[in-house]
Design an enzyme around this catalytic site. Sequence first.
Site, PDB file in Angstrom:
ATOM      1  N   HIS A 134       0.869  -1.179   0.000  1.00 24.28           N
ATOM      2  CA  HIS A 134       0.000   0.000   0.000  1.00 24.28           C
ATOM      3  C   HIS A 134       0.906   1.230   0.000  1.00 24.28           C
ATOM      4  O   HIS A 134       2.027   1.166   0.518  1.00 24.28           O
ATOM      5  CB  HIS A 134      -0.841  -0.051   1.280  1.00 24.28           C
ATOM      6  CG  HIS A 134      -1.890   1.005   1.399  1.00 24.28           C
ATOM      7  ND1 HIS A 134      -1.610   2.288   1.821  1.00 24.28           N
ATOM      8  CD2 HIS A 134      -3.212   0.963   1.178  1.00 24.28           C
ATOM      9  CE1 HIS A 134      -2.736   2.983   1.854  1.00 24.28           C
ATOM     10  NE2 HIS A 134      -3.730   2.211   1.455  1.00 24.28           N
ATOM     11  N   ASP A 211       3.217  -4.449   8.068  1.00 24.01           N
ATOM     12  CA  ASP A 211       2.008  -3.634   7.916  1.00 24.01           C
ATOM     13  C   ASP A 211       0.815  -4.586   8.029  1.00 24.01           C
ATOM     14  O   ASP A 211       0.506  -5.327   7.104  1.00 24.01           O
ATOM     15  CB  ASP A 211       2.053  -2.940   6.540  1.00 24.01           C
ATOM     16  CG  ASP A 211       0.734  -2.291   6.165  1.00 24.01           C
ATOM     17  OD1 ASP A 211      -0.251  -2.441   6.912  1.00 24.01           O
ATOM     18  OD2 ASP A 211       0.691  -1.647   5.105  1.00 24.01           O
ATOM     19  N   GLN A 214      -4.398  -5.054   6.906  1.00 22.71           N
ATOM     20  CA  GLN A 214      -5.409  -5.945   6.321  1.00 22.71           C
ATOM     21  C   GLN A 214      -5.446  -7.317   6.991  1.00 22.71           C
ATOM     22  O   GLN A 214      -6.242  -8.164   6.601  1.00 22.71           O
ATOM     23  CB  GLN A 214      -5.154  -6.131   4.821  1.00 22.71           C
ATOM     24  CG  GLN A 214      -5.375  -4.891   4.000  1.00 22.71           C
ATOM     25  CD  GLN A 214      -6.817  -4.406   4.041  1.00 22.71           C
ATOM     26  OE1 GLN A 214      -7.742  -5.178   4.297  1.00 22.71           O
ATOM     27  NE2 GLN A 214      -7.018  -3.130   3.794  1.00 22.71           N
ATOM     28  N   LYS A 237     -10.070  -0.591  10.669  1.00 23.21           N
ATOM     29  CA  LYS A 237     -10.108  -1.799   9.837  1.00 23.21           C
ATOM     30  C   LYS A 237     -10.391  -3.038  10.677  1.00 23.21           C
ATOM     31  O   LYS A 237     -10.169  -4.172  10.247  1.00 23.21           O
ATOM     32  CB  LYS A 237      -8.792  -1.961   9.082  1.00 23.21           C
ATOM     33  CG  LYS A 237      -8.631  -0.865   8.009  1.00 23.21           C
ATOM     34  CD  LYS A 237      -7.479  -1.147   7.110  1.00 23.21           C
ATOM     35  CE  LYS A 237      -7.081   0.054   6.285  1.00 23.21           C
ATOM     36  NZ  LYS A 237      -7.921   0.285   5.112  1.00 23.21           N
ATOM     37  N   CYS A 375      -4.873   2.535  -3.647  1.00 21.15           N
ATOM     38  CA  CYS A 375      -3.633   3.058  -3.041  1.00 21.15           C
ATOM     39  C   CYS A 375      -2.487   2.071  -3.185  1.00 21.15           C
ATOM     40  O   CYS A 375      -1.649   1.916  -2.275  1.00 21.15           O
ATOM     41  CB  CYS A 375      -3.829   3.414  -1.568  1.00 21.15           C
ATOM     42  SG  CYS A 375      -4.905   4.807  -1.334  1.00 21.15           S
TER      43      CYS A 375
END
Length: 418
Positions: A134, A211, A214, A237, A375
């Site tokens: 991302h 990261d 998600q 999220k 993104c």
Amino acid sequence: MTGIGQHRTCQEPVLDVERIRRDFPILQQDINGHPLVYLDNAASYQRPRQVIEAISHYYERDHANVHRGVHTLSHRATEAQERGREAARRLLNARSTREIIFTRGTTEAINLVAASLGQSLHPGDEILISHLEHHSNLVPWQLVCERTGARLVVVPIDERGELRLDEYHRLLGTRTRLVAMAHVSNALGTVNPVEEIIATARAHRVPVLIDGAQAIAHQAVDVQALACDFYAFSGHKMCGPTGIGILYGREEWLEKLPPYQGGGDMILSVSFSGTVYNDLPYRFEAGTPHVAGAVGLAAAIEYLEDLGLAGIERHETRLLAYATEAIAALPGVRIIGEARRKAGVLSFTIEGIHPHDLGTVLDHQGVAIRTGHHCAMPVMEHFGLAGTARASFAFYNTVAEIDRLVAGIGTAMRMLGA
Ligand code: PMP
């Protein structure tokens, strides 16, 4: 709220999705004359009543500024904030709340590490990322490289959208100062082999930032088992509020890093001749924090814990398999991202239909998906596309909703002449 355990097979608890859905007021509405089908969860989850009520309760009864007050409300607000920290520690199985830093979200968490760790980078040093990141895990490193003369090195992905591990092993070298990679790709759904990524980097004594934006609501994450050095995620999220997120940092690393922003709360004492910084984790939290955000985050974490991440992962895996089969069977469809391990995300294109047009026709039928580059422009470039349509799933989605999506795509194909 339980939502789980209503139907049990021998070993596998099954989510009671209809019951869970009743916790989400926003899902109970019609959009453009149709019951809402919300399939834009990779962009942001919806919030259950329990989270909304926890935030209202905080503002109605407990709000004051934290840490500095001797009065009751300030104590309550401080406790509420620290409960959020402890909930995040539990969720990640971090060793200590000293390792849990509140941020505005994943983006700020990554920028914090980039700004702080970036101060010790020199020309010729390398930051290793992947082609499926991302922009939040790409642009901060570009900025650091511009400032320091360090170099961004990118591990390629293959035609399925999987990380080229052979290339990762080749590119990880004596100049690598940090590996920064997504746990799960937001554009493709690829689950990266983070265990191997981290173990390899550690063997080279290179720190790893994951990261987790998600991954966090889709599977259990254990930072001690992973042995990563940094792990970032966003509250919104995972059913929590916007504007709050977490940076997990291994204590040894956080002790070494210089402060990120200066201001109140990150100091022990200040004078014009010098300032003594606060202990962890407060050293990285300048200014009045987002206390209501921490309250909502704690409620969201408790909600997910109550459902159980194992059951959530199973449910979403089934939804993804069902949706992939149904959509791949439609004429002119190309599935973008066919990794062997995927989570929650189905990206696709339809020959002759622009993704934005598809998204608009679906919205007219009450079906919310995302369209565009997500993104992750380098990912789109890899597949030779300007964008995709992306349906992304949460534990409150149903097979019937996927049927509505598929029917909606059929309508779009007829209307738009594909
Ligand atoms: N990384 C990934 C993989 C993401 O999906 C996102 C959000 N789409 C981010 C980082 C940035 O998260 P936020 O905007 O909440 O900071």
